[in-house]
Write a protein that holds these residues in place. Structure first.
Motif, PDB file in Angstrom:
ATOM      1  N   GLU A 187       0.975  -1.180  -0.070  1.00  0.00           N
ATOM      2  CA  GLU A 187       0.185   0.190   0.020  1.00  0.00           C
ATOM      3  C   GLU A 187       0.671   1.166   0.094  1.00  0.00           C
ATOM      4  N   THR A 188       1.978   1.257   0.533  1.00  0.00           N
ATOM      5  CA  THR A 188       2.594   2.403   0.788  1.00  0.00           C
ATOM      6  C   THR A 188       3.405   2.742  -0.614  1.00  0.00           C
ATOM      7  N   GLN A 189       3.449   1.792  -1.575  1.00  0.00           N
ATOM      8  CA  GLN A 189       4.040   2.050  -2.738  1.00  0.00           C
ATOM      9  C   GLN A 189       2.658   2.584  -3.758  1.00  0.00           C
ATOM     10  N   GLY A 190       1.638   2.615  -3.305  1.00  0.00           N
ATOM     11  CA  GLY A 190       0.509   3.335  -3.971  1.00  0.00           C
ATOM     12  C   GLY A 190      -0.115   2.551  -4.906  1.00  0.00           C
ATOM     13  N   LYS A 191       0.125   1.023  -5.164  1.00  0.00           N
ATOM     14  CA  LYS A 191      -0.094   0.334  -6.092  1.00  0.00           C
ATOM     15  C   LYS A 191      -1.231  -0.961  -5.619  1.00  0.00           C
ATOM     16  N   VAL A 192      -1.318  -0.859  -4.309  1.00  0.00           N
ATOM     17  CA  VAL A 192      -2.309  -1.828  -3.730  1.00  0.00           C
ATOM     18  C   VAL A 192      -3.094  -0.951  -2.762  1.00  0.00           C
ATOM     19  N   HIS A 193      -4.428  -1.112  -2.873  1.00  0.00           N
ATOM     20  CA  HIS A 193      -5.417  -0.397  -1.948  1.00  0.00           C
ATOM     21  C   HIS A 193      -6.368  -1.387  -1.272  1.00  0.00           C
ATOM     22  N   TYR A 194      -6.055  -1.466   0.006  1.00  0.00           N
ATOM     23  CA  TYR A 194      -6.953  -2.511   0.802  1.00  0.00           C
ATOM     24  C   TYR A 194      -8.131  -1.826   1.313  1.00  0.00           C
ATOM     25  N   ARG A 195      -9.228  -2.241   0.887  1.00  0.00           N
ATOM     26  CA  ARG A 195     -10.401  -1.602   1.382  1.00  0.00           C
ATOM     27  C   ARG A 195     -11.404  -2.146   2.190  1.00  0.00           C
ATOM     28  N   GLY A 196     -10.821  -3.469   2.786  1.00  0.00           N
ATOM     29  CA  GLY A 196     -11.452  -4.344   3.788  1.00  0.00           C
ATOM     30  C   GLY A 196     -12.905  -4.652   3.327  1.00  0.00           C
ATOM     31  N   ALA A 197     -13.594  -5.310   4.369  1.00  0.00           N
ATOM     32  CA  ALA A 197     -14.914  -5.944   3.964  1.00  0.00           C
ATOM     33  C   ALA A 197     -15.894  -4.992   3.592  1.00  0.00           C
ATOM     34  N   GLN A 198     -16.536  -5.132   2.596  1.00  0.00           N
ATOM     35  CA  GLN A 198     -17.629  -3.955   1.982  1.00  0.00           C
ATOM     36  C   GLN A 198     -18.949  -4.905   1.826  1.00  0.00           C
ATOM     37  N   LEU A 199     -19.980  -4.101   2.115  1.00  0.00           N
ATOM     38  CA  LEU A 199     -21.461  -4.707   1.947  1.00  0.00           C
ATOM     39  C   LEU A 199     -21.887  -4.476   0.618  1.00  0.00           C
ATOM     40  N   ASP A 200     -21.191  -3.444  -0.183  1.00  0.00           N
ATOM     41  CA  ASP A 200     -21.494  -3.302  -1.529  1.00  0.00           C
ATOM     42  C   ASP A 200     -20.471  -3.273  -2.503  1.00  0.00           C
ATOM     43  N   VAL A 201     -20.166  -4.332  -3.383  1.00  0.00           N
ATOM     44  CA  VAL A 201     -18.977  -4.370  -3.910  1.00  0.00           C
ATOM     45  C   VAL A 201     -19.032  -3.560  -5.292  1.00  0.00           C
ATOM     46  N   ARG A 202     -20.229  -3.418  -5.684  1.00  0.00           N
ATOM     47  CA  ARG A 202     -20.582  -2.993  -7.147  1.00  0.00           C
ATOM     48  C   ARG A 202     -19.781  -1.404  -7.430  1.00  0.00           C
ATOM     49  N   PRO A 203     -19.605  -0.698  -6.634  1.00  0.00           N
ATOM     50  CA  PRO A 203     -18.645   0.436  -6.802  1.00  0.00           C
ATOM     51  C   PRO A 203     -17.333   0.202  -7.224  1.00  0.00           C
TER      52      PRO A 203
END
Length: 192
Positions: free
Chosen positions: A70-86
């Motif tokens: 993530e610190t390299q800016g090429k991976v974004h961890y979003r955690g668990a999400q109720l709606d994955v559509r966006p």
């Protein structure tokens, strides 16, 4: 089984290239280790590459590696999400390097959104796409083959990726529409 095509609507393919999404629990059997291991090579070869990770952290041994990427800016961890559509909407493709699956609903949902599938060639995944038409398969537990499949996809012209996304939606409409599945169950139940 099947996917709700009213809820997971077709979305126009994004103009930007290089954004993959992983949706699933963060654990060894989903192939997250293999996926994370190829990120440095992808970042080196494809400057616009980005991986978005959506899912609950089950195996905390991946925490530090994800934070470092993530610190390299090429991976974004979003955690668990109720709606994955966006998240699916802005991705160019979904990647799932799982070791075993029932029927991978997340792949059907991504395909319904019009996103190509990059997945392990295992039962439960390989049925969700047509090789080279709506997705690309690779050998499970094989980071080299995973890397080859992702690179093959990233190297495709933008228009070809758009076509794969449309083919993914068409396949889901033909074979995995929840209404088709429910009707088949009802027919089987009433035949007794």
């Amino acid at each position: 089984s099947g996917v709700n095509l009213q809820h997971f609507r077709y979305e126009e393919y994004p103009e930007t290239d290089g954004r993959l999404i992983y949706v699933g629990r963060i654990m060894r059997d989903k192939g997250i280790g293999e996926l994370l291991s190829i990120i440095p090579e992808l970042v080196r070869k494809y400057p616009r590459f980005v991986l978005e990770i959506v899912g609950g952290l089950v195996d905390e041994s991946y925490t530090e590696e994800i934070k470092m990427l993530e610190t390299q800016g090429k991976v974004h961890y979003r955690g668990a999400q109720l709606d994955v559509r966006p998240f699916l909407k802005r991705a160019n493709a979904i990647v799932l390097p799982s070791y075993h699956e029932g029927m991978a609903n997340v792949l059907l949902e991504a395909a319904a959104t019009g996103r190509p599938i990059l997945a392990s060639s295992i039962p439960g995944c390989r049925e969700t796409f047509d090789e080279g038409v709506s997705g690309l398969g690779f050998a499970e537990r094989d980071p080299g083959d995973l890397l080859r499949a992702v690179e093959r996809f990233l190297a495709l012209p933008h228009e070809r990726k758009c076509q794969m996304g449309k083919a993914a939606r068409e396949k889901v409409e033909r074979e995995f529409d929840r209404n088709i599945i429910v009707d088949a169950y009802m027919e089987e139940i009433t035949s007794y």
